[in-house]
Design an enzyme around this catalytic site. Structure first.
Site, PDB file in Angstrom:
ATOM      1  N   ARG A   1       0.671  -1.346  -0.132  1.00  0.00           N
ATOM      2  CA  ARG A   1       0.125   0.085  -0.101  1.00  0.00           C
ATOM      3  C   ARG A   1       0.992   1.312   0.074  1.00  0.00           C
ATOM      4  O   ARG A   1       1.719   1.641   0.955  1.00  0.00           O
ATOM      5  CB  ARG A   1      -0.702   0.219   1.352  1.00  0.00           C
TER       6      ARG A   1
ATOM      7  N   HIS B   1      -7.008   0.794  -6.619  1.00  0.00           N
ATOM      8  CA  HIS B   1      -7.321   0.021  -5.484  1.00  0.00           C
ATOM      9  C   HIS B   1      -8.043  -1.097  -6.229  1.00  0.00           C
ATOM     10  O   HIS B   1      -9.225  -1.639  -5.931  1.00  0.00           O
ATOM     11  CB  HIS B   1      -8.243   0.701  -4.644  1.00  0.00           C
TER      12      HIS B   1
ATOM     13  N   GLN C   1     -10.181  -3.656  -3.864  1.00  0.00           N
ATOM     14  CA  GLN C   1     -11.302  -3.164  -3.574  1.00  0.00           C
ATOM     15  C   GLN C   1     -12.258  -3.416  -4.791  1.00  0.00           C
ATOM     16  O   GLN C   1     -13.378  -4.015  -4.305  1.00  0.00           O
ATOM     17  CB  GLN C   1     -11.199  -1.684  -3.464  1.00  0.00           C
TER      18      GLN C   1
ATOM     19  N   ASP D   1     -16.994   7.529  -2.730  1.00  0.00           N
ATOM     20  CA  ASP D   1     -15.767   7.655  -1.731  1.00  0.00           C
ATOM     21  C   ASP D   1     -15.614   9.005  -1.011  1.00  0.00           C
ATOM     22  O   ASP D   1     -16.032   9.914  -1.512  1.00  0.00           O
ATOM     23  CB  ASP D   1     -14.592   7.155  -2.398  1.00  0.00           C
TER      24      ASP D   1
ATOM     25  N   CYS E   1     -16.133   2.219  -0.337  1.00  0.00           N
ATOM     26  CA  CYS E   1     -14.996   1.499   0.185  1.00  0.00           C
ATOM     27  C   CYS E   1     -14.923   1.335   1.666  1.00  0.00           C
ATOM     28  O   CYS E   1     -14.371   0.454   2.241  1.00  0.00           O
ATOM     29  CB  CYS E   1     -13.990   1.779  -0.497  1.00  0.00           C
TER      30      CYS E   1
ATOM     31  N   ARG F   1     -14.011  -8.252   0.849  1.00  0.00           N
ATOM     32  CA  ARG F   1     -12.635  -8.178   0.618  1.00  0.00           C
ATOM     33  C   ARG F   1     -11.950  -9.474   1.195  1.00  0.00           C
ATOM     34  O   ARG F   1     -10.957  -9.603   0.269  1.00  0.00           O
ATOM     35  CB  ARG F   1     -12.047  -6.956   1.396  1.00  0.00           C
TER      36      ARG F   1
END
Ligand code: CP
Ligand code: NVA
Length: 329
Positions: free
Chosen positions: A120, A147, A150, A242, A282, A310
């Site tokens: 990340r 991402h 996700q 988001d 998310c 996830r």
């Protein structure tokens, strides 16, 4: 049980073989068929996790995170622990990866110890560079550009509710950010129509839009960019938002708040979607900023299904990249 013989599932064997050893830096590292295959396996893994209990026995995964995480860290750890492997977490929030030692040298160390590298980062290039050097698979667990994990979980969530997503009307409102990029690309890969509603100057990157449109041309979907949030969500089967200010952009929070005000997903905006529409995020959410409590906690919200998935989607991804998908009890 470890002592039981493993059988090869014909239908998954070819796909698993083609994915073994590959990286996931961008969701476009996968073909539409590969995305569909990972999601198919994710549904199976979720339905019968015990079948995969030893599929990655003794495999080790290392995770370097330059940014905070709840879901991504814990779902990767839970996922690998429950298929027989283990995780090593390295908190990289105090200094960027590659500062103390070159990425190439880090990669050449890591590949001697572990089977999988999960990153990340701020810079997307940190992930692609590590992937270039490392002989073991590298997974993007969020960068400034994408991402992908996700997006896999999110479209798995939609498949659970709606079945095939061909012709599905997916709407995203808010910042044209990393999450938006991966969602738009994945929608195109699965043949879902995707409408993105952002303020001017906050649209997704033009080269990612072009990539999504090229994929959509093949799968038969439309990628539409608008500035009007109502136009974006009218008739949609899912509305996704988001945060307005992603990690790394915190200094812009005060400037962005008024710009994104009319993009808030509230009950009024939800009412423009199809009656069966779901609300997606998310997480983490900034409550009553980009989404109201009433929507986030309301009956149309599937945000915790997304969070759960996830784990299943990443388990399927790891099984594919590490060759464990071929082995089913
Ligand atoms: N959605 C997501 O990636 O959450 P975290 O930042 O908590 O990992
Ligand atoms: N766009 C957000 C997603 C967090 C999961 C960020 O990058 O901070």
């Amino acid at each position: 049980m470890a002592s039981k013989a493993f059988a090869v599932l014909e239908q998954e064997a070819g796909l698993a073989a083609s994915l073994t050893g590959r990286d996931l830096c961008s969701i476009t590292d996968l073909t539409p068929a590969e995305v569909a295959g990972i999601l198919e396996l994710a549904h199976k893994v979720k339905a019968k996790p015990s079948d995969y209990r030893h599929a990655l026995d003794a495999k080790q995964m290392v995770m370097f995170f330059e940014k905070s995480s709840l879901r991504t860290r814990l779902t990767f750890e839970a996922a690998i622990n429950t298929v027989g492997g283990s995780a090593i977490f390295v908190d990289q929030t105090q200094s960027p990866l590659g500062e103390r030692e070159s990425l190439g040298d880090i990669a050449r160390n890591l590949e001697r110890w572990v089977s999988l590298i999960v990153l990340r980062t701020y810079a997307h290039e940190t992930i692609t560079e590590m992937a270039q050097y490392a002989s073991v698979p590298v997974i993007n667990a969020l960068s400034d550009l994408e991402h992908p994990c996700q997006a896999l979980a999110d479209f798995m969530t939609l498949e659970e509710r709606f079945g095939s997503l061909k012709g599905f009307r997916f709407a995203y409102v808010g910042d044209g950010n990393n999450v938006c990029h991966s969602l738009m690309l994945t929608a195109a890969q699965l043949g879902a129509h995707c409408t993105i509603g952002t303020p001017k100057n906050y649209a997704p990157k033009a080269d990612i839009v072009a990539q999504a449109r090229a994929i959509a041309n093949i799968t038969g979907s439309d990628i539409t960019l608008v500035n009007d949030p109502v136009a974006a969500v009218t008739g949609a089967d899912a509305i996704y938002t988001d945060v307005c200010t992603s990690m790394g952009f915190e200094h812009e929070a005060t400037k962005r708040a008024p710009i994104f005000k009319s993009y808030q997903v509230n009950e009024t905006l939800m009412a423009y979607a199809a009656p069966h529409a779901v609300f997606m995020h998310c997480l983490p959410a900034h409550r009553n900023a980009e989404v109201t409590d009433a929507v986030l906690d309301g009956p149309q919200s599937v945000v915790f299904d997304q969070a759960e998935n996830r784990m299943h989607a990443q388990k399927a991804l790891m099984l594919m990249l590490l060759g464990g998908a071929k082995q089913v009890k």
